[in-house]
Design an enzyme around this catalytic site. Structure first.
Site, PDB file in Angstrom:
ATOM      1  N   LYS A  93     -10.583  -7.235   2.899  1.00  0.00           N
ATOM      2  CA  LYS A  93     -10.893  -8.588   3.115  1.00  0.00           C
ATOM      3  C   LYS A  93     -10.246  -8.764   4.648  1.00  0.00           C
ATOM      4  O   LYS A  93     -10.399  -9.946   5.193  1.00  0.00           O
ATOM      5  CB  LYS A  93     -10.246  -9.698   2.292  1.00  0.00           C
ATOM      6  CG  LYS A  93      -8.617  -9.858   2.269  1.00  0.00           C
ATOM      7  CD  LYS A  93      -8.084 -10.958   1.475  1.00  0.00           C
ATOM      8  CE  LYS A  93      -6.604 -10.837   1.569  1.00  0.00           C
ATOM      9  NZ  LYS A  93      -5.873 -11.873   0.728  1.00  0.00           N
TER      10      LYS A  93
ATOM     11  N   LYS B 255       5.402  -5.211  -5.205  1.00  0.00           N
ATOM     12  CA  LYS B 255       6.041  -5.822  -3.958  1.00  0.00           C
ATOM     13  C   LYS B 255       5.811  -7.522  -4.098  1.00  0.00           C
ATOM     14  O   LYS B 255       5.214  -8.187  -4.687  1.00  0.00           O
ATOM     15  CB  LYS B 255       5.678  -5.604  -2.713  1.00  0.00           C
ATOM     16  CG  LYS B 255       4.109  -5.644  -2.549  1.00  0.00           C
ATOM     17  CD  LYS B 255       3.503  -5.206  -1.219  1.00  0.00           C
ATOM     18  CE  LYS B 255       4.138  -5.959   0.025  1.00  0.00           C
ATOM     19  NZ  LYS B 255       3.176  -7.349  -0.087  1.00  0.00           N
TER      20      LYS B 255
ATOM     21  N   GLY C 264      -3.572  -7.018  -4.945  1.00  0.00           N
ATOM     22  CA  GLY C 264      -3.002  -8.068  -5.496  1.00  0.00           C
ATOM     23  C   GLY C 264      -4.185  -8.579  -6.397  1.00  0.00           C
ATOM     24  O   GLY C 264      -3.895  -8.371  -7.667  1.00  0.00           O
TER      25      GLY C 264
ATOM     26  N   HIS D  14       5.828  -5.332   6.741  1.00  0.00           N
ATOM     27  CA  HIS D  14       4.495  -6.224   6.515  1.00  0.00           C
ATOM     28  C   HIS D  14       4.197  -7.046   7.660  1.00  0.00           C
ATOM     29  O   HIS D  14       5.012  -7.473   8.435  1.00  0.00           O
ATOM     30  CB  HIS D  14       4.942  -7.342   5.590  1.00  0.00           C
ATOM     31  CG  HIS D  14       3.497  -8.157   4.914  1.00  0.00           C
ATOM     32  ND1 HIS D  14       2.699  -8.797   5.658  1.00  0.00           N
ATOM     33  CD2 HIS D  14       2.921  -7.949   3.648  1.00  0.00           C
ATOM     34  CE1 HIS D  14       1.521  -9.409   5.167  1.00  0.00           C
ATOM     35  NE2 HIS D  14       1.935  -8.842   3.805  1.00  0.00           N
TER      36      HIS D  14
ATOM     37  N   LYS E 298       0.830 -15.642  -4.927  1.00  0.00           N
ATOM     38  CA  LYS E 298       1.784 -15.102  -3.737  1.00  0.00           C
ATOM     39  C   LYS E 298       3.136 -15.799  -3.966  1.00  0.00           C
ATOM     40  O   LYS E 298       4.330 -15.354  -3.554  1.00  0.00           O
ATOM     41  CB  LYS E 298       1.226 -14.819  -2.397  1.00  0.00           C
ATOM     42  CG  LYS E 298       0.772 -16.129  -1.809  1.00  0.00           C
ATOM     43  CD  LYS E 298       0.483 -15.595  -0.474  1.00  0.00           C
ATOM     44  CE  LYS E 298      -1.141 -15.157  -0.163  1.00  0.00           C
ATOM     45  NZ  LYS E 298      -1.087 -14.464   1.111  1.00  0.00           N
TER      46      LYS E 298
ATOM     47  N   LYS F 116       0.854 -11.694  -7.544  1.00  0.00           N
ATOM     48  CA  LYS F 116      -0.144 -12.898  -7.258  1.00  0.00           C
ATOM     49  C   LYS F 116       0.054 -13.925  -8.630  1.00  0.00           C
ATOM     50  O   LYS F 116       0.140 -13.608  -9.595  1.00  0.00           O
ATOM     51  CB  LYS F 116      -1.485 -12.423  -7.374  1.00  0.00           C
ATOM     52  CG  LYS F 116      -1.830 -11.473  -5.846  1.00  0.00           C
ATOM     53  CD  LYS F 116      -1.759 -12.293  -4.477  1.00  0.00           C
ATOM     54  CE  LYS F 116      -1.678 -11.226  -3.633  1.00  0.00           C
ATOM     55  NZ  LYS F 116      -1.797 -11.771  -2.017  1.00  0.00           N
TER      56      LYS F 116
ATOM     57  N   ASP G 224       5.235 -11.038  -1.963  1.00  0.00           N
ATOM     58  CA  ASP G 224       4.316 -11.002  -0.953  1.00  0.00           C
ATOM     59  C   ASP G 224       5.039 -11.534   0.235  1.00  0.00           C
ATOM     60  O   ASP G 224       6.176 -11.976   0.059  1.00  0.00           O
ATOM     61  CB  ASP G 224       3.287 -12.228  -1.511  1.00  0.00           C
ATOM     62  CG  ASP G 224       1.974 -11.708  -1.019  1.00  0.00           C
ATOM     63  OD1 ASP G 224       1.686 -11.287   0.038  1.00  0.00           O
ATOM     64  OD2 ASP G 224       0.869 -11.906  -1.657  1.00  0.00           O
ATOM     65  N   GLU G 225       4.215 -11.792   1.202  1.00  0.00           N
ATOM     66  CA  GLU G 225       4.906 -12.072   2.484  1.00  0.00           C
ATOM     67  C   GLU G 225       5.632 -13.293   2.516  1.00  0.00           C
ATOM     68  O   GLU G 225       6.607 -13.431   3.616  1.00  0.00           O
ATOM     69  CB  GLU G 225       3.990 -11.789   3.642  1.00  0.00           C
ATOM     70  CG  GLU G 225       2.681 -13.003   3.903  1.00  0.00           C
ATOM     71  CD  GLU G 225       1.655 -12.711   2.951  1.00  0.00           C
ATOM     72  OE1 GLU G 225       1.531 -11.661   2.276  1.00  0.00           O
ATOM     73  OE2 GLU G 225       0.714 -13.589   2.718  1.00  0.00           O
TER      74      GLU G 225
ATOM     75  N   HIS H   9       1.614  -1.840   7.021  1.00  0.00           N
ATOM     76  CA  HIS H   9       0.405  -2.420   6.685  1.00  0.00           C
ATOM     77  C   HIS H   9      -0.449  -2.049   7.947  1.00  0.00           C
ATOM     78  O   HIS H   9      -0.061  -2.415   8.855  1.00  0.00           O
ATOM     79  CB  HIS H   9       0.364  -3.766   6.440  1.00  0.00           C
ATOM     80  CG  HIS H   9       0.999  -4.323   4.974  1.00  0.00           C
ATOM     81  ND1 HIS H   9       0.159  -4.816   4.128  1.00  0.00           N
ATOM     82  CD2 HIS H   9       2.280  -4.124   4.701  1.00  0.00           C
ATOM     83  CE1 HIS H   9       0.849  -4.912   3.063  1.00  0.00           C
ATOM     84  NE2 HIS H   9       2.159  -4.860   3.369  1.00  0.00           N
TER      85      HIS H   9
HETATM   86  C1  CAP Z   1      -3.075  -8.835  -0.321  1.00  0.00           C
HETATM   87  C2  CAP Z   1      -1.879  -9.366   0.450  1.00  0.00           C
HETATM   88  C3  CAP Z   1      -1.636  -8.694   1.717  1.00  0.00           C
HETATM   89  C4  CAP Z   1      -2.352  -8.513   2.824  1.00  0.00           C
HETATM   90  C5  CAP Z   1      -1.912  -8.010   4.101  1.00  0.00           C
HETATM   91  C6  CAP Z   1      -2.374 -10.832   1.027  1.00  0.00           C
HETATM   92  O1  CAP Z   1      -3.516  -9.400  -1.454  1.00  0.00           O
HETATM   93  O2  CAP Z   1      -0.924  -9.321  -0.385  1.00  0.00           O
HETATM   94  O3  CAP Z   1      -0.438  -9.379   2.310  1.00  0.00           O
HETATM   95  O4  CAP Z   1      -3.402  -7.413   2.496  1.00  0.00           O
HETATM   96  O5  CAP Z   1      -2.803  -7.545   4.926  1.00  0.00           O
HETATM   97  O6  CAP Z   1      -1.447 -11.666   0.882  1.00  0.00           O
HETATM   98  O7  CAP Z   1      -3.500 -11.103   1.425  1.00  0.00           O
HETATM   99  P1  CAP Z   1      -4.843  -8.913  -2.231  1.00  0.00           P
HETATM  100  P2  CAP Z   1      -2.733  -6.359   6.239  1.00  0.00           P
HETATM  101  O8  CAP Z   1      -4.915  -7.811  -2.707  1.00  0.00           O
HETATM  102  O9  CAP Z   1      -5.014 -10.085  -3.361  1.00  0.00           O
HETATM  103  O10 CAP Z   1      -6.083  -9.323  -1.304  1.00  0.00           O
HETATM  104  O11 CAP Z   1      -2.150  -4.992   5.309  1.00  0.00           O
HETATM  105  O12 CAP Z   1      -3.922  -6.234   6.657  1.00  0.00           O
HETATM  106  O13 CAP Z   1      -1.737  -6.772   6.899  1.00  0.00           O
HETATM  107 MG    MG Z   2       0.337 -10.634   1.075  1.00  0.00          MG
END
Ligand code: CAP
Ligand code: MG
Length: 430
Positions: free
Chosen positions: A314, A184, A378, A274, A160, A158, A186-187, A307
């Site tokens: 959250k 990893k 993250g 993801h 991201k 982070k 991020d998406e 995931h």
């Molecule tokens: C988490 C995260 C993940 C989501 C995916 C984000 O970051 O990197 O992509 O949690 O959700 O971008 O929000 P934090 P899921 O740890 O900072 O929240 O697993 O529900 O698909």
């Molecule tokens: Mg993410």
């Protein structure tokens, strides 16, 4: 002249006994549009997704009809669902895009259908075995990581998006050294002007090797290869050539065609799925498709780790929902008991809990979801007041304590990083 007839008739048969060896057993949540009966809509759904259309067809022979006709074997108006048995021959085995056009296609656009949700599919063994499934699965991932019992500790870099390759490597170095196993992308980080994919791979693999030497632990970096398929494949091959072990695919964005094709390459890489964007169609409990089906398709297509939600974090997802998903991925269960099915030769998938997690939530998370899990932090690492290294130490300590069933507050007594994390995020329940 003949009188007009529709071909959306003759599918409902409450006496029909379905056969999972030869048929898909499918559950839809159904709400008819005003002025249309539940039965009419059930007939239309069965017909439109198979051999029927709005009118009688001179081209449809009785023999074809007998061979390919689906059977609506349960209609429950009160609970608003129908169950349909579709002959296997209505699908092309091993072709997931075809399956979506078949069971998740035109029926969603029909005017007489107000709300429709594809809730669950039980797959015949022959279909399951026509798909490759995970290359590594849970056992393979644990072997690569050399971690037998505890949950794996993961971190998403982070912010991201925004860090350069050198900044990413510096954060990753601290995070791995602090005790994180899996780091990893991020998406929405792919190959950007500020962070080139190929340079990131070179730098992060070199950093990983350095940390592995220093710590004596196995580490992995998950590179996000999400892109048009030809580019994604080129990136996966590059990761493999350079000695990487994991690539990430945003499965909703890339689609099953790409995931299946990538898996077919047999690169030996762990495929990290993801699910960003899944809530566009999974969030509404009366419309779209369930997350359970997305998880089933991911397992068929060959995702090794997926995931599935956190319950305490959250993102959306109740304990029952996430537990059901994880049970399915790790074992052989379906959502609804009578749909329990044997997932045959396909390896189990490692669930990933991610989203709003911090060390203080580890114990509750493991209590609800078990230890066979990757726990991703993250913000819960890179937001630690003393930085990413301290955040990683705290996360690893928390996961270890929780895996052992030791109280976090007691464990934190002589662990300052964990103590700070528990205090700093004590108010954050997410
Ligand atoms: C988490 C995260 C993940 C989501 C995916 C984000 O970051 O990197 O992509 O949690 O959700 O971008 O929000 P934090 P899921 O740890 O900072 O929240 O697993 O529900 O698909
Ligand atoms: Mg993410």
């Amino acid at each position: 002249m003949k009188k007009f007839k529709t071909s959306y008739v003759g599918f409902i048969n409450p006496k029909y006994v379905p056969n999972l060896d030869k048929e898909f057993l499918v559950i839809y949540h159904v709400e008819p549009a005003a002025g249309h009966s539940f039965e009419t809509v059930a007939e239309a759904i069965a017909g439109e997704s198979s051999i029927g259309t709005w009118t009688h067809l001179e081209t449809l022979s009785e023999s074809t009809k007998e061979k390919l006709k689906p059977h609506v074997y349960e209609v429950d108006k009160k609970r608003k669902f129908i169950k349909i048995a579709y002959p296997l021959a209505l699908s092309e085995i091993g072709n997931l895009p075809q399956l979506l056009s078949f069971l998740g296609g035109n029926i969603f656009s029909m005017k007489i259908v107000e709300r429709l949700r594809l809730e669950d599919i039980a797959f015949p063994k022959k279909y399951i075995n026509s798909c490759l499934g995970p290359y590594h699965g849970i056992a393979g991932i644990r072997k690569i990581m050399n971690i037998k019992n505890r949950a794996l500790v993961g971190s998403i870099i982070k912010p991201k998006v925004g860090l350069s390759v050198d900044e990413t490597a510096a954060v990753a170095y601290e995070t791995w050294r602090g005790g994180v196993d899996v780091i990893k992308d991020d998406e929405n980080l792919t190959s950007m002007l500020f962070n080139n994919f190929y340079e990131r791979v070179d730098k992060l693999i070199a950093t990983r090797k350095k940390v592995e030497k220093e710590t004596g632990e196995k580490k992995v970096f998950v590179f996000n290869i999400t892109a048009p398929y030809d580019i994604a494949l080129e990136r996966a091959r590059y990761v493999k050539r350079k000695g990487g072990r994991v690539v990430m695919v945003d499965i909703v964005a890339m689609g099953w065609s790409a995931v299946q094709a990538l898996r077919k390459q047999n690169l030996g890489l762990i495929l990290h799925g993801h699910r960003a964007g899944h809530s566009m169609f999974t969030k509404d409990s009366t419309q779209g498709m369930s997350m359970l089906i997305l998880a089933k398709l991911a397992r068929l297509a060959g995702i090794d780790q997926l995931h599935t939600g956190t319950v305490v974090g959250k993102m959306e997802g109740t304990a029952h929902e996430v537990d059901t998903l994880n049970d399915f991925l790790r074992e052989d269960a379906g959502e609804i008991d009578y749909l329990r099915e044997n997932w045959s030769k396909l390896k189990p998938v490692m669930p990933i809990a991610s989203g709003g997690l911090h060390p203080g939530l580890a114990a509750e998370l493991i209590k609800i979801l078990g230890r066979n899990l990757i726990i991703n932090f993250g913000g819960g690492i890179h937001g630690h007041p003393d930085g990413s290294f301290a955040g990683a130490v705290a996360a690893r300590d928390a996961v270890e304590a929780a895996s052992l069933g030791v109280d976090l507050q007691i464990y934190a007594k002589n662990r300052p990083e964990l103590k700070t994390a528990l205090e700093y995020w004590s108010e954050v329940k997410n």
